[in-house]
Motif scaffolding. Structure first.
Motif, mmCIF file in Angstrom:
data_model
loop_
_atom_site.group_PDB
_atom_site.id
_atom_site.type_symbol
_atom_site.label_atom_id
_atom_site.label_comp_id
_atom_site.label_asym_id
_atom_site.label_seq_id
_atom_site.Cartn_x
_atom_site.Cartn_y
_atom_site.Cartn_z
ATOM 1 N N ARG A 12 3.021 -38.097 11.432
ATOM 2 C CA ARG A 12 3.790 -39.339 11.545
ATOM 3 C C ARG A 12 4.694 -39.538 10.326
ATOM 4 O O ARG A 12 5.846 -39.946 10.454
ATOM 5 N N LEU A 15 7.594 -37.153 10.556
ATOM 6 C CA LEU A 15 8.520 -37.588 11.605
ATOM 7 C C LEU A 15 9.319 -38.797 11.144
ATOM 8 O O LEU A 15 10.541 -38.872 11.354
ATOM 9 N N ALA A 16 8.645 -39.752 10.493
ATOM 10 C CA ALA A 16 9.334 -40.937 9.976
ATOM 11 C C ALA A 16 10.373 -40.542 8.936
ATOM 12 O O ALA A 16 11.497 -41.057 8.932
ATOM 13 N N ILE A 19 13.416 -38.927 10.748
ATOM 14 C CA ILE A 19 14.269 -39.886 11.455
ATOM 15 C C ILE A 19 15.086 -40.722 10.476
ATOM 16 O O ILE A 19 16.305 -40.886 10.639
ATOM 17 N N THR A 20 14.421 -41.251 9.461
ATOM 18 C CA THR A 20 15.136 -42.098 8.502
ATOM 19 C C THR A 20 16.080 -41.269 7.634
ATOM 20 O O THR A 20 17.121 -41.765 7.194
ATOM 21 N N THR A 23 19.209 -40.955 9.441
ATOM 22 C CA THR A 23 19.913 -42.245 9.352
ATOM 23 C C THR A 23 20.640 -42.382 8.027
ATOM 24 O O THR A 23 21.791 -42.842 7.974
ATOM 25 N N LEU A 190 11.176 -44.965 2.816
ATOM 26 C CA LEU A 190 11.726 -45.225 4.144
ATOM 27 C C LEU A 190 12.687 -46.410 4.153
ATOM 28 O O LEU A 190 13.558 -46.505 5.027
ATOM 29 N N GLY A 223 12.125 -45.005 12.843
ATOM 30 C CA GLY A 223 11.475 -44.146 11.868
ATOM 31 C C GLY A 223 10.435 -44.882 11.052
ATOM 32 O O GLY A 223 9.334 -44.377 10.821
#
Length: 311
Positions: A12, A15-16, A19-20, A23, A190, A223
């Motif tokens: 997790r 993955l976070a 994704i971030t 971004t 994050l 994310g």
């Protein structure tokens, strides 16, 4: 006692971060493109400069040199300002002469020993609305590779007046569990992409006429939520184990979920702070569901606590 995560938690987190991270790169790219387009427009107005693909690529490179450092400074400054706002109007618990506050300090000392963490400072807000959250000092590093900084747990007078002593200790244990799991540190990483996305969005645009900024912010929220939802459950488990009383945290969550106790105003950015609060605290923004939610559904948290109590 140190709480250890499973392989799923690591997945997790990765993955976070992925994704971030995308971004953040997208937000930086959009900013550079805007700066490059501005430079080219000015150059075309002032001289015989013509638009070409090669010229635009070179303009992107030239624009990136001043823009990226300025972009980083702006994001860093925004994060520090929000930290300052989180502590604005709070006073150290040590300056308040009240039995309930003394009990909070004693509970925090005991819990810090149980979780094997540096004892966080307890500060108190005058708000009548029950709330509890964990943050760091504005002077602490925006992001850090190792656990650094001076964590602060902020509680409101409303929280002290609303919850019983057992419920208050459970809420403190939840926040200490976040610190023991290094959630505050990872969340600080994050939040950088999230702030970058918010920098490009118009927060006063209720009609979503700024689709790019809204889309980037939504992706960053996804994310953040991938990581934070599981960490909230982990903090609940840690609090239940530390206090030996899952029912106290469950009753506290149910009480705090009551609409009568929810804030009517946004005292900080909802999107970028709910990951380190015991409950979503900011009305509509805090109630975002699905992939953009920073907290698991209340019923899921209560069911997990009931399972712990039954063991």
């Amino acid at each position: 006692m140190r709480l250890t995560g499973s392989i799923g938690i690591g997945v997790r987190a990765l993955l976070a971060a992925g994704i971030t991270g995308v971004t953040l790169l997208a937000s930086a790219y959009v900013t550079i493109v805007f700066a490059a387009a501005t430079i080219m427009f000015v150059a075309m107005q002032l001289g015989p400069f013509e638009f070409t693909e090669t010229g635009f690529l070179w303009t992107l490179v030239i624009a990136a040199i001043p823009v990226l450092p300025c972009f980083a400074v702006v994001i860093s400054h925004a994060i520090r300002l929000e930290r300052l706002e989180l502590l604005e109007g709070t006073v150290p618990a040590s300056e308040i002469d009240a039995d309930a506050i003394r009990a909070l300090e004693a509970a925090t000392t005991r819990l810090a020993t149980q979780f094997d963490i540096t004892e966080p400072e307890i500060r108190v807000r005058s708000d009548a609305t029950p709330m509890a959250y964990t943050t760091t000092q504005p002077t602490d590093p925006v992001i850090a590779v190792r656990r650094r900084g001076s964590p602060v747990i902020v509680v409101s007078r409303g929280l002290v007046q609303t919850l019983s002593s057992d419920e208050l200790e459970a809420v403190l244990a939840h926040e200490c569990a976040h610190l023991a799991n290094d959630d505050l540190q990872f969340t600080s990483w994050l939040l950088v992409p999230l702030f970058a996305a918010e920098f490009l969005s118009d927060e006063d645009d209720p009609w979503r006429l700024d689709p790019l900024g809204w889309a980037l912010t939504s992706v960053a929220l996804v994310g953040l939520g991938v990581f934070s939802r599981e960490r909230e459950l982990a903090a609940d488990r840690g609090a239940a184990e530390a206090t030996g009383n899952p029912g106290a945290l469950a009753s506290a969550l149910e009480r705090l979920a009551d609409r009568r106790y929810r804030p009517s105003t946004d005292f900080r950015h909802a999107r970028s702070t709910n990951a380190i609060t015991v409950m979503p605290t900011l009305g509509e923004e805090g109630d975002l569901g699905g992939l953009r939610s920073t907290h698991p559904p209340l019923e899921g948290r209560l069911e997990a606590l009931r399972s712990l109590a039954a063991e």
